[in-house]
Scaffold this active site. Structure first.
Site, short mmCIF file in Angstrom:
data_model
loop_
_atom_site.label_atom_id
_atom_site.label_comp_id
_atom_site.label_asym_id
_atom_site.label_seq_id
_atom_site.Cartn_x
_atom_site.Cartn_y
_atom_site.Cartn_z
N ASP A 33 9.25 -5.29 -10.47
CA ASP A 33 7.89 -5.53 -9.97
C ASP A 33 7.36 -6.82 -10.57
O ASP A 33 7.43 -7.01 -11.80
CB ASP A 33 6.96 -4.38 -10.35
CG ASP A 33 7.30 -3.08 -9.64
OD1 ASP A 33 8.14 -3.11 -8.73
OD2 ASP A 33 6.71 -2.04 -10.00
N ASP A 73 4.47 6.15 0.61
CA ASP A 73 3.92 6.20 -0.74
C ASP A 73 2.97 7.39 -0.81
O ASP A 73 1.80 7.30 -0.44
CB ASP A 73 3.23 4.88 -1.07
CG ASP A 73 4.21 3.71 -0.95
OD1 ASP A 73 5.42 3.92 -1.13
OD2 ASP A 73 3.76 2.58 -0.66
#
EC number: 5.3.1.16
Length: 242
Positions: free
Chosen positions: A8, A129
């Site tokens: 990330d 998600d």
């Protein structure tokens, strides 16, 4: 099944955020390119690369880093974070990515999505998600009803998704086995599991679910690998065992 390390990126650094909140940055490393090379050297078969700055803040200042990672490794790279229009998705595909991870764009009308998926279906993977029956979008700052997304995915004949448990992501709390089993029972997708994978025990649990269903493509792991809580070689042995 595959183990895919997650990288990330936020403000040009590798970070881990608890439940995707930028005020809860847990880890920072200076060089995403070096980390990508490290995972390739360890034997990773692919990389999961997320531009959190684009996803959360709408700022695309990490493009050069992403391109450099793709150039500097020979394994497939999937990218996500802020890919909310056709032009940006096409740009990433032209960089040579394995596939583009999408979520917020699934809010668009079916005609727009049909055109996109008919052209690039093998290069796009939806990310579900998940949070309490809803789906996070726009860097997990907004949520929409799952049914609204599912109906479109069914019409688009999507067969494979990433299933991320937002409530567990970056927390090291372990996976929610029941969430995973329920999702698999109620839907026909093959899934990649992300969010909360924190130990070898979690890997074993996921492998056992795979034995029951044969519908888990792999796992995506970030913080637990970075902190050494999961040993790469041991995890690989479990995943590759019969």
């Amino acid at each position: 099944m595959l183990i895919i390390p997650a990288i990330d990126i936020y403000k040009s650094k590798v970070v881990r955020m608890e439940t995707g909140k930028k005020e809860k940055i847990i880890l920072e490393f200076d060089n995403p390119i070096d980390l990508a090379k490290y995972w390739e050297k360890k034997g990773a078969k692919a990389l999961h690369l997320i531009d959190l700055q684009s996803a959360i803040d709408g700022i695309d200042e990490n493009k050069n880093i992403i391109r450099e990672i793709i150039k500097n490794v020979s394994i497939p790279v999937e990218v996500g974070g802020g890919y909310r229009d056709k032009e940006k998705i096409e740009e990433a595909i032209n960089w040579g990515v394995w596939r583009v991870i999408v979520s917020s764009i699934l809010e668009k009308d079916l005609g727009y999505l049909s055109d996109l998926f008919s052209k690039y279906k093998e290069k796009i993977i939806p990310s579900i998600d998940w949070y309490d029956g809803r789906v996070g979008i726009k860097g997990w700052q907004d949520f929409v009803e799952w049914r609204n997304i599912k109906d479109k995915l069914d019409l688009l004949r999507v067969k494979e998704v990433i299933f991320t448990d937002i409530s567990r992501d970056g927390t090291l709390r372990g996976i929610n086995v029941e969430n995973i089993k329920t999702f698999l029972r109620l839907h026909d997708y093959d899934i990649w599991i992300a969010g909360g994978i924190s130990s070898i025990e979690d890997i074993i649990k996921i492998k056992n679910i795979w034995k029951e269903t044969e519908r888990i493509k792999g796992v995506i792991i970030g913080r637990a690998l970075l902190e050494g809580r999961i040993n790469w070689e041991e995890a690989e042995d479990i995943i590759n065992a019969g």
